[in-house]
Design an enzyme around this catalytic site. Structure first.
Site, mmCIF file in Angstrom:
data_model
loop_
_atom_site.group_PDB
_atom_site.id
_atom_site.type_symbol
_atom_site.label_atom_id
_atom_site.label_comp_id
_atom_site.label_asym_id
_atom_site.label_seq_id
_atom_site.Cartn_x
_atom_site.Cartn_y
_atom_site.Cartn_z
ATOM 1 N N HIS A 375 0.793 -1.234 0.000
ATOM 2 C CA HIS A 375 0.000 0.000 0.000
ATOM 3 C C HIS A 375 0.813 1.265 0.000
ATOM 4 O O HIS A 375 0.246 2.353 0.059
ATOM 5 C CB HIS A 375 -0.909 0.055 1.227
ATOM 6 C CG HIS A 375 -2.010 -0.939 1.186
ATOM 7 N ND1 HIS A 375 -3.242 -0.665 0.631
ATOM 8 C CD2 HIS A 375 -2.063 -2.215 1.598
ATOM 9 C CE1 HIS A 375 -4.013 -1.726 0.730
ATOM 10 N NE2 HIS A 375 -3.314 -2.691 1.310
ATOM 11 N N LYS A 566 -7.871 14.179 4.412
ATOM 12 C CA LYS A 566 -7.024 12.982 4.357
ATOM 13 C C LYS A 566 -5.994 13.121 5.469
ATOM 14 O O LYS A 566 -5.939 14.159 6.121
ATOM 15 C CB LYS A 566 -6.323 12.863 2.998
ATOM 16 C CG LYS A 566 -5.650 14.172 2.542
ATOM 17 C CD LYS A 566 -4.967 14.031 1.197
ATOM 18 C CE LYS A 566 -5.892 14.118 0.005
ATOM 19 N NZ LYS A 566 -5.941 12.899 -0.756
ATOM 20 N N ARG A 567 -5.185 12.073 5.691
ATOM 21 C CA ARG A 567 -4.121 12.231 6.684
ATOM 22 C C ARG A 567 -3.261 13.446 6.328
ATOM 23 O O ARG A 567 -3.092 13.777 5.158
ATOM 24 C CB ARG A 567 -3.240 10.963 6.727
ATOM 25 C CG ARG A 567 -3.899 9.750 7.334
ATOM 26 C CD ARG A 567 -4.332 10.005 8.756
ATOM 27 N NE ARG A 567 -3.163 10.158 9.624
ATOM 28 C CZ ARG A 567 -2.871 9.339 10.632
ATOM 29 N NH1 ARG A 567 -3.666 8.333 10.939
ATOM 30 N NH2 ARG A 567 -1.810 9.531 11.371
ATOM 31 N N LYS A 572 1.338 14.621 0.831
ATOM 32 C CA LYS A 572 -0.016 14.950 0.373
ATOM 33 C C LYS A 572 -0.160 16.462 0.125
ATOM 34 O O LYS A 572 -1.116 16.918 -0.453
ATOM 35 C CB LYS A 572 -1.053 14.460 1.372
ATOM 36 C CG LYS A 572 -1.073 12.917 1.507
ATOM 37 C CD LYS A 572 -2.099 12.463 2.525
ATOM 38 C CE LYS A 572 -2.007 10.976 2.838
ATOM 39 N NZ LYS A 572 -2.777 10.137 1.899
ATOM 40 N N THR A 674 -8.119 6.980 -2.043
ATOM 41 C CA THR A 674 -9.502 6.509 -2.229
ATOM 42 C C THR A 674 -10.467 7.662 -1.954
ATOM 43 O O THR A 674 -11.595 7.651 -2.440
ATOM 44 C CB THR A 674 -9.818 5.327 -1.290
ATOM 45 O OG1 THR A 674 -9.372 5.664 0.025
ATOM 46 C CG2 THR A 674 -9.157 4.058 -1.749
ATOM 47 N N LYS A 678 -14.168 8.948 -3.610
ATOM 48 C CA LYS A 678 -15.375 9.302 -2.857
ATOM 49 C C LYS A 678 -15.862 10.692 -3.263
ATOM 50 O O LYS A 678 -17.058 10.917 -3.443
ATOM 51 C CB LYS A 678 -15.089 9.242 -1.347
ATOM 52 C CG LYS A 678 -14.781 7.824 -0.874
ATOM 53 C CD LYS A 678 -14.121 7.793 0.505
ATOM 54 C CE LYS A 678 -13.457 6.444 0.747
ATOM 55 N NZ LYS A 678 -12.544 6.435 1.905
HETATM 56 C C1 4GP Z 1 -2.690 3.979 1.983
HETATM 57 C C2 4GP Z 1 -2.090 4.748 0.806
HETATM 58 O O1 4GP Z 1 -1.349 5.852 1.278
HETATM 59 C C3 4GP Z 1 -3.210 5.214 -0.103
HETATM 60 O O2 4GP Z 1 -2.670 5.828 -1.243
HETATM 61 C C4 4GP Z 1 -4.058 4.024 -0.514
HETATM 62 O O3 4GP Z 1 -5.189 4.469 -1.233
HETATM 63 C C5 4GP Z 1 -4.528 3.252 0.723
HETATM 64 O O4 4GP Z 1 -3.425 2.861 1.496
HETATM 65 C C6 4GP Z 1 -5.299 2.017 0.365
HETATM 66 O O5 4GP Z 1 -4.590 1.222 -0.533
HETATM 67 N N1 4GP Z 1 -1.665 3.514 2.889
HETATM 68 C C7 4GP Z 1 -1.897 3.466 4.230
HETATM 69 C C8 4GP Z 1 -0.782 2.944 5.060
HETATM 70 O O6 4GP Z 1 -2.948 3.796 4.722
HETATM 71 O O7 4GP Z 1 -0.962 2.896 6.296
HETATM 72 O O8 4GP Z 1 0.250 2.570 4.483
#
Ligand code: 4GP
Length: 835
Positions: A375, A566-567, A572, A674, A678
């Site tokens: 991820h 988002k975070r 970002k 994601t 949305k």
């Molecule tokens: C997140 C990614 O940063 C994001 O781009 C992706 O859409 C999401 O996973 C689902 O695949 N990664 C995390 C993490 O949340 O904790 O690594």
């Protein structure tokens, strides 16, 4: 006499009554009964929480009424493949509305409660969500559970029932303050504890060799500590189907919760010591920037839920006559990032030590069982564990990992004789510095399928982080682009839009999102566009009211809502957004009569508690709000809001009200995103870079309906390679310089030193190319403003965005996993390629 099983199913099912009926009369009676018999309250004296719990119980009855047969089958099925989704995080969001939607009784329940003078919306608002995840990865897992059930694929999500989830965020004097999240304190009605299905998890100790009756060399593990894992099940009903899957989260308990002997001699704290130490395992969700001191506990957590899950799976498999050698025919297990990667040596251990398989056979089963999803490309997120720590906690697993590694390295040497560099790179053990175990490599070697989460991300994985693995076995790699569930993120959160869409194209779209294409011709219809705009206005009015209540800031629903939630992370680039806001602010200060599109900028998101710069970025945003919101020269044309405590629930109120969605990460950094999906599904237009799933969204909605700016991933790399100099960008761009100087001179918050670390980072290093992309971003925002002045064109584009987002349903993602990774079909039927 009891009816015999053969006398027909109707007799073994409860009748449709107060427990199962779906009309408002039955539902309100059911809620009353629960108030009376479960909460001990009369409707007239019941609190909102009493009503919430009673409504939830009434809904849960109906989940079980539909799903109990599939739930039974899930664990008691002799054949067929079941998906096990192993994830350290499940960010489920509130359950009430989503379950009502999936059951198809949202309106009936609203009517039922209305009869008792209760507003369903108030109960939905009252609900506390389990924040058992940090962000995208955990929320994706939750969307996938919804889609698995909807597509009737038998599946169990396995994870940890953290007592405290992600912290709750308050903003005090503009700074983030973290408070403990007590999601359980008023009761959680959606889960069932199943103490009778507890399993034992072992830690520490040592191993010893022995010879079995057949004279074979074997190893046994003598642990130092044993902990009990107690499953807590939440039913996951699919949308308008009878398939109910499970989220099974494990809670750690002491085997002996109370030492009576210690108590009797007056040592009260020792009497509960074991209990206290053990229960810390499932006490708290790790923020993703955890400190080294916490690392041992995090590894303990990872092994805890993985050991519980694999034991549970194996037990189910064996109970119906399955043999250890055929485990993979019954289970397809997905590793949601590397957190559950210790499942690889754990399954090997069980097959070798407990079931006596030979190495090659055990390895074959293991590889056929697991798939691994990556991820993130961020180097700090690639997990490693110090070998000494790992070995102290899991001595037998370390031996197995070493043997896997020996065979791996031999294999590499056979294919690439003399290439010791390659062996070093692919080895499971990092030998530089403190020897440590590379979990991504372990996940790769143990899985038959490895995927990224968007096309670009998979390409970058293949060409960079995992290129050696691709060279060895290209056939194992595939891409599965993420998706989101339209049930929660449109149907449940945007009822006004959902009604309009259903009236226009029928009600199939939530389960077949491609059907949204039917909206395309209506984009040309002025009357339809007007209704579309009315929906958006209504949603914006609602959000404006929430913003007022949470922050005290008044915003104008007629202004352009430009949103980034988002975070908070440098990659970002929330700070790029701030630079744009300050650019507009300065223009207004220089020319207060300027004809400028009024905008409301909304930010939301949590910064990891130990991530100093991210926390400073929050302060930068709130300080910007303080500067512009009440400036008389601005005259309400700019508003900046930091929406506190962003969560799934907050997102559900925010996405439907957005006009513009900010997806502005440095190209090559965001694996998928994601939130971008949305927003767009709710009719927002995206301003974004060619990063993650933005690329595919733009392909689908059409480049003319997407505001693109900025460097590509290749250009970012090239710029860095040729000595990118952010200082020069600053020197040469007058507007940029003025904005940076405004921040650096104390123009925000009064203290010139306050944002020094952010500014120094930008001017001297700028690893995320904020300054490099500044002008392109500001120019692109001009194009956004120009389009906003043409409301008809804006509405047309918004409609086309929604119409063309069908690909981003998590149902499509799950179909891709079924076809490319799990080889499983509805009801668990093995499909082509199944092992
Ligand atoms: C997140 C990614 O940063 C994001 O781009 C992706 O859409 C999401 O996973 C689902 O695949 N990664 C995390 C993490 O949340 O904790 O690594």
């Amino acid at each position: 006499m009891y009816p015999s099983v053969n006398e027909g199913e109707s007799q073994s099912e409860p009748s449709r009554d107060v427990r199962t009926g779906l009309d408002p009369g039955n539902l309100s009676q059911a809620v009353c009964d629960y108030l009376y018999y479960f909460q001990g309250r009369h409707p007239a004296t019941a609190s909102r929480n009493d009503f919430y719990l009673s409504t939830a119980y009434a809904v849960r009855d109906r989940l079980f009424q539909r799903g109990v047969q599939s739930l039974d089958a899930l664990l008691h099925r002799p054949e067929g493949r079941t998906v096990a989704y192993l994830s350290a995080e499940f960010l489920m969001g509130p359950q009430l509305a989503a379950n009502l939607v999936n059951l198809g009784i949202y309106d009936a329940m609203r009517e039922a409660l209305w009869r008792m003078d209760v507003r369903l919306e108030d109960l939905i608002e009252h609900e506390v969500e389990p924040g058992l995840g940090n962000g995208g990865l955990g929320r994706l897992a939750a969307c996938y559970l919804d889609s698995l059930a909807t597509l009737e694929i038998p599946a169990i999500g396995y994870g940890i029932r953290y007592e405290f989830g992600i912290f709750s965020q308050q903003i005090r004097e503009g700074w983030q303050v973290e408070l403990t999240d007590k999601w359980l304190h008023l009761g959680y009605p959606w889960e069932l504890a199943r103490p009778e299905r507890a399993v034992s998890v072992r830690y520490g100790g040592y191993t010893e060799p022995y010879t079995d009756e057949q004279g074979r060399y074997r190893v046994r593990w003598i642990p130092a500590e044993i902990v009990k894992g107690v499953p807590h099940d939440t039913p996951i009903l699919g949308y308008r189907v009878k398939t109910c899957n499970l989220l099974r989260l494990w809670r750690a308990e002491a085997v002996h919760s109370f030492d009576l002997a210690a108590f009797n001699v007056g040592d009260y704290s020792r009497a509960v010591e074991e209990q206290v130490t053990t229960e810390t395992i499932s006490k708290v969700l790790y923020p993703n920037d955890a400190s080294p001191q916490g690392k041992a506990l995090r590894l303990k957590q990872q092994y805890f839920f993985v050991a519980c899950a694999i034991e549970d799976m194996l037990r189910a498999h064996l109970r119906f006559g399955g043999r250890p050698e055929t485990f993979h025919k019954r289970w397809a297990a997905q590793l949601n990032d590397t957190h559950p990667a210790v499942a690889v040596p754990e399954l090997m251990r069980l097959l070798l030590d407990d079931h006596g398989l030979e190495w090659d056979d055990a390895w074959d089963v293991t590889q056929k069982t697991f798939g691994y999803t990556n991820h993130t490309l961020l180097p700090e997120a690639l997990e490693t564990w110090p070998i000494d720590l790992f070995g102290a906690l899991l001595p037998r697993h370390l031996e197995i990992v070493f043997e896997i590694n020996r065979r791996l390295c031999d294999g590499i040497r056979r294919v690439y004789p003399g290439d010791e560099d390659r062996v070093r790179r692919m080895s499971l053990v990092e030998e530089q510095g403190r020897r440590s175990l590379r979990m991504a490599n372990l996940a790769c070697v143990g899985s038959h399928a490895i995927n990224g989460v968007a096309a670009l991300h998979t390409e970058l994985l293949k060409s960079q982080v995992l290129s050696d693995w691709v060279a060895m076995s290209p056939e194992r790699f595939c891409n599965v682009t993420n998706g989101v569930t339209p049930r929660r993120f449109v149907l449940a959160s945007n009822p006004a839009l959902s009604r309009l869409v259903t009236e226009t194209i029928g009600d199939h779209w939530p389960a077949r999102l491609e059907a949204l294409r039917g909206l395309e011709p209506h984009a040309e219809d002025p009357a339809f566009r007007k209704r579309w705009r009315d929906v958006k206005r209504e949603n914006k009015q609602q959000l404006a009211a929430v913003i007022k209540e949470r922050t005290g800031i008044s915003v104008d629903p007629e202004s352009l809502f430009d949103i980034q939630v988002k975070r908070i992370h440098e990659y970002k680039r929330q700070h790029l957004n701030v630079l744009h806001i300050l650019t507009l602010y300065r223009r207004l200060k220089e020319n207060p009569g300027l004809d400028m599109v009024p905008r409301t900028f909304v930010f939301g998101g949590k910064a990891a508690p130990g991530y100093h710069v991210a926390k400073l970025i929050i302060k930068l945003i709130t300080a910007t709000g303080d500067l512009v919101n009440d400036d008389p020269d601005v005259r309400g044309r700019l508003k900046v809001v930091f929406f506190p405590n962003f969560s799934v629930k907050a997102g559900q109120a925010i996405y439907p009200a957005a006009d513009v969605s900010e997806q502005i990460s440095t190209a090559g950094q965001e694996a998928s995103g994601t939130g971008n999906m949305k927003f767009s599904l709710n009719g927002a237009l995206t301003i974004g870079t060619l990063d993650g799933a933005n690329i595919e969204i733009r392909e689908e909605v059409g480049p003319e309906n997407f505001f693109l700016f900025g460097l590509t991933a290749d250009e970012v790399r090239a710029a860095k390679a040729s000595g990118y100099n952010p200082r020069a960008v600053y020197e040469q761009n007058q507007e940029l310089r003025a904005v940076v100087d405004l921040i650096g001179s104390g123009g925000l918050g009064g203290d010139p030193g306050l944002f020094r670390s952010v500014l120094d980072g930008l001017l001297w290093h700028d690893p995320f190319m904020v300054l490099a992309d500044y002008q392109a971003y500001v120019d692109c925002q001009e194009r956004v403003a120009a389009l906003w002045r043409d409301p008809e064109a804006w509405a047309r584009m918004s409609i086309l965005n929604v119409a063309r987002m069908g690909k981003f349903s998590s149902d499509r993602s799950i179909r891709d996993y079924c076809e490319r990774v799990w080889h499983v079909g509805p009801l668990g039927a093995p499909t082509e390629g199944a092992p």
